[in-house]
Enzyme design. Structure first.
Site, PDB file in Angstrom:
ATOM      1  N   ASP B  10      36.973  72.626  39.998  1.00 12.84           N
ATOM      2  CA  ASP B  10      36.417  73.819  38.957  1.00 12.84           C
ATOM      3  C   ASP B  10      37.944  73.165  37.414  1.00 12.84           C
ATOM      4  O   ASP B  10      38.667  74.271  38.315  1.00 12.84           O
ATOM      5  CB  ASP B  10      36.226  74.906  38.843  1.00 12.84           C
ATOM      6  N   LYS B  72      40.409  71.574  27.170  1.00 11.98           N
ATOM      7  CA  LYS B  72      39.094  71.369  27.826  1.00 11.98           C
ATOM      8  C   LYS B  72      38.049  70.733  26.346  1.00 11.98           C
ATOM      9  O   LYS B  72      37.279  70.557  26.358  1.00 11.98           O
ATOM     10  CB  LYS B  72      38.773  71.901  28.827  1.00 11.98           C
ATOM     11  N   GLU B 173      28.045  73.915  35.934  1.00 11.05           N
ATOM     12  CA  GLU B 173      29.650  74.196  36.250  1.00 11.05           C
ATOM     13  C   GLU B 173      27.583  75.973  37.004  1.00 11.05           C
ATOM     14  O   GLU B 173      27.967  76.169  37.996  1.00 11.05           O
ATOM     15  CB  GLU B 173      30.330  75.526  35.883  1.00 11.05           C
ATOM     16  N   ASP B 195      26.920  82.200  31.808  1.00  9.33           N
ATOM     17  CA  ASP B 195      28.351  81.555  32.515  1.00  9.33           C
ATOM     18  C   ASP B 195      29.694  82.038  30.952  1.00  9.33           C
ATOM     19  O   ASP B 195      28.915  80.930  30.666  1.00  9.33           O
ATOM     20  CB  ASP B 195      28.733  80.691  33.248  1.00  9.33           C
TER      21      ASP B 195
HETATM   22  N1  LIG Z   1      39.084  90.848  33.294  1.00 10.21           N
HETATM   23  C1  LIG Z   1      39.349  90.256  32.346  1.00 10.21           C
HETATM   24  N2  LIG Z   1      38.771  91.108  31.026  1.00 10.21           N
HETATM   25  C2  LIG Z   1      38.574  90.879  30.184  1.00 10.21           C
HETATM   26  N3  LIG Z   1      38.468  88.966  30.410  1.00 10.21           N
HETATM   27  C3  LIG Z   1      38.811  88.607  31.219  1.00 10.21           C
HETATM   28  C4  LIG Z   1      39.380  88.862  31.979  1.00 10.21           C
HETATM   29  N4  LIG Z   1      40.266  87.721  33.224  1.00 10.21           N
HETATM   30  C5  LIG Z   1      39.802  87.143  32.840  1.00 10.21           C
HETATM   31  N5  LIG Z   1      39.502  86.894  31.058  1.00 10.21           N
HETATM   32  C6  LIG Z   1      39.165  85.878  30.578  1.00 10.21           C
HETATM   33  O1  LIG Z   1      38.540  84.925  31.175  1.00 10.21           O
HETATM   34  C7  LIG Z   1      38.604  83.670  30.340  1.00 10.21           C
HETATM   35  C8  LIG Z   1      39.007  83.083  31.630  1.00 10.21           C
HETATM   36  O2  LIG Z   1      37.743  82.698  32.655  1.00 10.21           O
HETATM   37  P1  LIG Z   1      37.705  81.727  33.157  1.00 10.21           P
HETATM   38  O3  LIG Z   1      38.354  81.213  34.121  1.00 10.21           O
HETATM   39  O4  LIG Z   1      35.986  81.676  33.989  1.00 10.21           O
HETATM   40  O5  LIG Z   1      37.148  80.261  32.448  1.00 10.21           O
HETATM   41  P2  LIG Z   1      37.660  78.855  32.564  1.00 10.21           P
HETATM   42  O6  LIG Z   1      36.780  78.443  33.205  1.00 10.21           O
HETATM   43  O7  LIG Z   1      38.624  78.381  32.593  1.00 10.21           O
HETATM   44  O8  LIG Z   1      36.593  78.034  31.657  1.00 10.21           O
HETATM   45  P3  LIG Z   1      35.703  77.203  30.694  1.00 10.21           P
HETATM   46  O9  LIG Z   1      34.794  77.551  32.318  1.00 10.21           O
HETATM   47  O10 LIG Z   1      35.207  77.627  29.729  1.00 10.21           O
HETATM   48  O11 LIG Z   1      36.278  76.217  31.049  1.00 10.21           O
HETATM   49  C9  LIG Z   1      39.875  83.799  29.539  1.00 10.21           C
HETATM   50  O12 LIG Z   1      38.989  84.163  28.372  1.00 10.21           O
HETATM   51  C10 LIG Z   1      40.394  85.209  30.100  1.00 10.21           C
HETATM   52  O13 LIG Z   1      40.980  85.555  29.449  1.00 10.21           O
END
Ligand SMILES: Nc1ncnc2c1ncn2[C@@H]1O[C@H](COP(=O)(O)OP(=O)(O)OP(=O)(O)O)[C@@H](O)[C@H]1O
Lengths: 233, 635
Positions: B10, B72, B173, B195
């Site tokens: 991922d 990204k 995803e 998502d």
């Molecule tokens: N407990 C929480 N409450 C609110 N926001 C959160 C929490 N935990 C993580 N996030 C937010 O979730 C986001 C990251 O999520 P995730 O890791 O699923 O995304 P990613 O896979 O990196 O991004 P994408 O799928 O968009 O490429 C960040 O913006 C982070 O600040």
């Protein structure tokens, strides 16, 4: 045809001797599903067949195969998907059959309309004669609505008229669907058992032309409905 | 045939993960620091080396100019697409990037394209997996947002290649997430996957039927996510600071990063509490302190969260479904932890959403499932098959700049279309074609994918040549084009120029440029690691010789040990890591008794309440090791 791998005679998607996938062949959508060119299709069994073939042909199953096998699987699966998408939709299916019958359907699409507008070319769009009067009236109402919008006015009468027109034309679309069903039955009856196409050439052309006319009317009315919706939104 | 090892990755905006199928369950492979999430941050350390993840995040705070995050967002995009982002993200784009060109970002002395930066993250994940398996890893399934267009997908695939990975498949995803859920549910029905991650939003609606995962419709926004909430809060905080503290920190990268970090922490805290404090030290000894209630936060975030509604409605309409026909709803992505997002989804689909799986990990887990299926599968995945769709319509620019759609959005892939072209002028030998992706009517409002020339058309009167062009979207959602002139039977040449992508030659060059890649890199690292292991056991043996228990070994044992020691000393001068490891194992075996004796004496001295004999154990191995088990060393 000989199998590319074991050199035994092969036909169909897989070699009957060694089971290897065979090159993709140009084919029409009905033949891909081994169906006669009938318009009444049993959708649940079409879906079952789609899933069954997907489980055999999908590129996921060839991820460990050679580049050539992967390419054939991708090509065959694209044929399968294209065929399924077209055949499962009644209108797309009818349009496709008419294309196979050598007809080029009138371009009533949105992009054709826009292209015509942009280039100033006259668009080939014949108003079905029985609709002439209604279309004339509708166009006036639409024009009025547009002018109202431009000056920011709101005429509840026009809105009401348009809503009525909208209902009226949607009703017409439903009628056409019933009519189309009759044409389908007529077409299918022309195909004798054991055959994939109609044998009576005269009747074939007559029913074909009926359906062409019907699809053209349908897309014409659909465009009207779209214009009305746009004006009302 | 044995199953090949394919990992699932991922590659996220905020965090990246790598996973694989352990028996019947997908599991995340942790990094060296033991954490599952690798922050998608790349930085240059003091030695000019790339670092990734948590160490890079540290550099981001202290030296923001030497770090890059959220890259990204730039994948597959051109300078004209990102003007709005540039106001919010401190990307340092090279000055001379022109319209329609692939971007280059400054990092220290270097200029790197987004695929190269993503490749550095991928290489770290590859390394984590190789460390975990102690074997080379060269194949991966990588996930992309479902709503990614062709250029963004191509850029992701390029990144994989640059990192020395054969990208066996790009998986969407939300679809991957549904695989992870479907694995243990095995229930037929209609599932919606919502998502909301760091940078992207996707909604997918799937029909599950006897192991077939058929995507009915997908929609989304590739620039909507937690980042946008952060940016909004950041803008408000900076205004506050300017007004109340009379301080403009916009020019100070460090202060902005510190504030950003604090804001994200507050945002996350507000998902669990109804009130949180923000407290940041600023330049000139000033300090920004606030208490924010969840209510206030939700007010501020609402406009961003609301932007997810329209794509959901569109996806439902495209799938020809009413909300009450959805059987299950699955939440994916860190931002779905925000309580307001949860309630919004519940309202939209009139159903309590699933949250059993960790929303940060579920996509990687699903990627591992798909990787397993592609590597041959097993009983658990036997009947599973993913049928995905293309998220955007494909069209060709026709007369007057309008788009003629040739493949509709939400068509199951692979999908194809055949079009015919001809010439407009007598003797014309080439025809230019412009392929676009998107739903708008005018080509200029759609995404330009590629322009190409059909060349080598035999000179004929106008309108006579009949060139058949075949467009095929493969299972990765990537477009392939081929063409033939039908009257002469000649294969027409096509020169496809991707609008924002890298050419094959550029990618090849980048693969060569990336010094540590593939096999060679793996070998080198293995040798270094094996030498480290040798070092550790030899040092421990040194200590053992000086320990009192040494005298309790038989002469025979002592000779054995000396012999193995000499062999290891010989092996570690060479470059054969297998030989070094073998010699380490042999010495381990030979010193088994010694290790036990040492452990007994350590335990008994510990039991007697004495301090550990520091001189005996100091500098000894901290990992579990036959000569001195880690449990006993108390450092
Ligand atoms: N407990 C929480 N409450 C609110 N926001 C959160 C929490 N935990 C993580 N996030 C937010 O979730 C986001 C990251 O999520 P995730 O890791 O699923 O995304 P990613 O896979 O990196 O991004 P994408 O799928 O968009 O490429 C960040 O913006 C982070 O600040």
């Amino acid at each position: 045809m000989l199998c590319w791998s074991c050199r035994q005679p092969a036909s169909g998607h897989f070699c009957p001797s060694c089971g290897k996938i065979q090159p993709a062949q140009a084919t029409d959508y009905f033949s891909f599903f081994s169906l006669p060119r009938k318009l009444n299709i049993d959708l649940p069994s079409l879906e079952r067949e789609f899933y069954r073939l997907s489980r055999k042909l999908h590129p996921d199953l060839f991820a460990r195969g050679s580049a050539q096998e992967q390419e054939w699987s991708t090509e065959k699966t694209s044929q399968l998907n294209d065929a399924y998408r077209t055949l499962k939709d009644p209108i797309a299916r009818t349009g496709y059959l008419l294309e196979l019958e050598g007809v080029k359907l009138e371009e009533q699409s949105r992009s054709a309309t826009d292209a015509a507008r942009q280039t100033g070319a006259e668009k080939k769009q014949v108003v079905p004669p029985d609709l002439l009067e209604e279309v004339f009236e509708l166009n006036m109402q639409l024009e009025e609505m547009r002018m109202n919008k431009q000056v920011g006015e709101d005429d509840p009468n026009i809105v009401r008229d348009l809503q009525q027109a909208q209902q009226h034309f949607e009703q017409k679309l439903n009628e056409l669907t019933t009519e189309l069903q009759n044409d389908w039955n007529e077409w299918d009856a022309l195909i004798p058992a054991g055959s994939t196409e109609p044998q009576d050439q005269q009747a074939r052309i007559r029913v074909r032309d009926k359906m062409v006319d019907l699809l053209n009317r349908r897309s014409y009315i659909r465009n009207l409905v779209r214009d009305v919706n746009e004006a009302l939104s | 045939m044995n199953n090949e090892l394919i990992v699932g990755i991922d590659l996220g905006t905020t965090n990246s993960l790598v996973a694989y199928m352990q028996g019947e369950t997908p599991v995340i492979i942790p990094g060296e620091d033991g954490s599952n999430l690798v922050p998608s941050v790349v930085a240059l350390d003091n030695h000019g080396q790339f670092v990734v993840g948590n160490p890079a995040r540290k550099i981001l705070i202290e030296h923001p100019e030497r770090a890059i995050y959220s890259v990204k967002r730039l994948m597959g995009r051109g300078i004209e697409d990102i003007q709005d982002e540039l106001k919010l993200f401190p990307f340092r784009i090279a000055q001379d990037v022109e319209w329609g060109e692939v971007l280059r970002i400054k990092l220290g002395e270097r200029e790197l394209t987004p695929p190269e930066i993503s490749a550095i993250i991928l290489r770290q994940l590859k390394k984590n997996a190789e460390r975990f398996f102690a074997a080379p890893v060269s194949k991966a399934v990588i996930t992309v947002p479902a709503y990614f267009n062709d250029a963004q997908r191509q850029a992701t695939k390029d990144a994989g290649r640059i990192a020395g990975l054969d990208v066996v498949r790009l998986v969407n995803e939300p679809t991957a997430a549904s695989l992870a859920y479907g694995l243990d549910k095995k229930k037929d029905g209609i599932v919606a996957v919502y998502d909301l991650g760091g940078g992207t939003f996707d909604i997918s609606i799937l029909k599950l039927h006897e192991g077939i995962f058929e995507v009915m419709a997908t929609n989304g926004d590739t620039h909507l996510g937690g980042d946008d909430i952060d940016n909004r809060l950041l803008a408000i905080a900076m205004d506050d600071i300017a007004n109340d503290l009379k301080l403009d920190i916009r020019r100070s990268g460090e202060a902005v990063q510190a504030l950003r970090k604090a804001i994200i922490e507050t945002k996350i805290a507000l998902s669990a509490k109804t009130e949180a404090n923000i407290d940041v030290e600023l330049p000139q000894g000033k300090r920004y302190q606030r208490t924010i209630t969840r209510e206030r936060f939700e007010q501020l975030a609402e406009p961003i969260i609301q932007r997810t509604v329209q794509p959901c409605k569109q996806a439902l309409a495209d799938a020809k479904l009413q909300p009450d026909q959805i059987d299950e709803v699955v939440l994916v992505g860190g931002s779905t932890r925000i309580p307001r997002v949860h309630t919004l989804v519940k309202e939209l689909f009139q159903r309590e959403p699933h949250t059993e799986l960790n929303p940060d990990e579920v996509v990687a887990l699903g990627a591992a499932v798909q990787a397993h299926i592609l590597s041959g599968g097993s009983a658990v995945t036997q009947d599973m098959l993913l049928l995905d769709v293309t998220p955007l319509s494909l069209g060709i620019e026709a007369l007057g700049g309008v788009v003629a759609k040739i493949i509709q959005r939400n068509s199951t892939i692979p999908a194809s279309a055949t079009e015919h072209f001809t010439t407009g002028v007598e003797g014309q030998t080439s025809v230019a074609i412009h392929v676009v992706q998107g739903e708008r009517e005018l080509a200029s409002d759609c995404r330009s994918l590629a322009r190409f020339d059909l060349k080598g058309i035999p000179p004929m009167p106008a309108g006579l040549p009949r060139i058949e062009v075949k467009f095929l979207i493969d299972a990765n959602g990537i477009l392939h084009v081929s063409a033939r002139e039908q009257r002469s039977g000649k294969e027409a040449e096509i020169e496809v120029k991707p609008t924002y992508g890298l050419t094959d030659d550029q990618v090849e060059k980048m693969i060569l440029d990336s010094f540590d890649y593939a096999e060679e890199d793996f070998q080198r690292r293995q040798v270094i690691e094996a030498r480290n292991e040798a070092e550790i056991i030899l040092t421990a043996l040194e200590k053992g010789r000086r320990a009192p228990v040494w005298q309790r070994l038989s002469e025979d044992e002592k000779t054995q040990i000396a012999q193995r020691e000499a062999e290891l000393n010989g092996a570690r001068k060479g470059n054969d890591y297998k030989q070094i490891r073998g010699a380490v194992d042999a010495l381990n075996q030979a010193t088994m008794n010694l290790a036990e004796l040492m452990m007994d004496s350590a335990v008994s001295s510990a039991l007697k309440g004495k301090n550990m004999d520091k001189t005996e154990m100091e500098g000894g191995p901290t990992q579990s090791h036959p000569i001195a088990p880690a449990e006993i060393t108390n450092d």
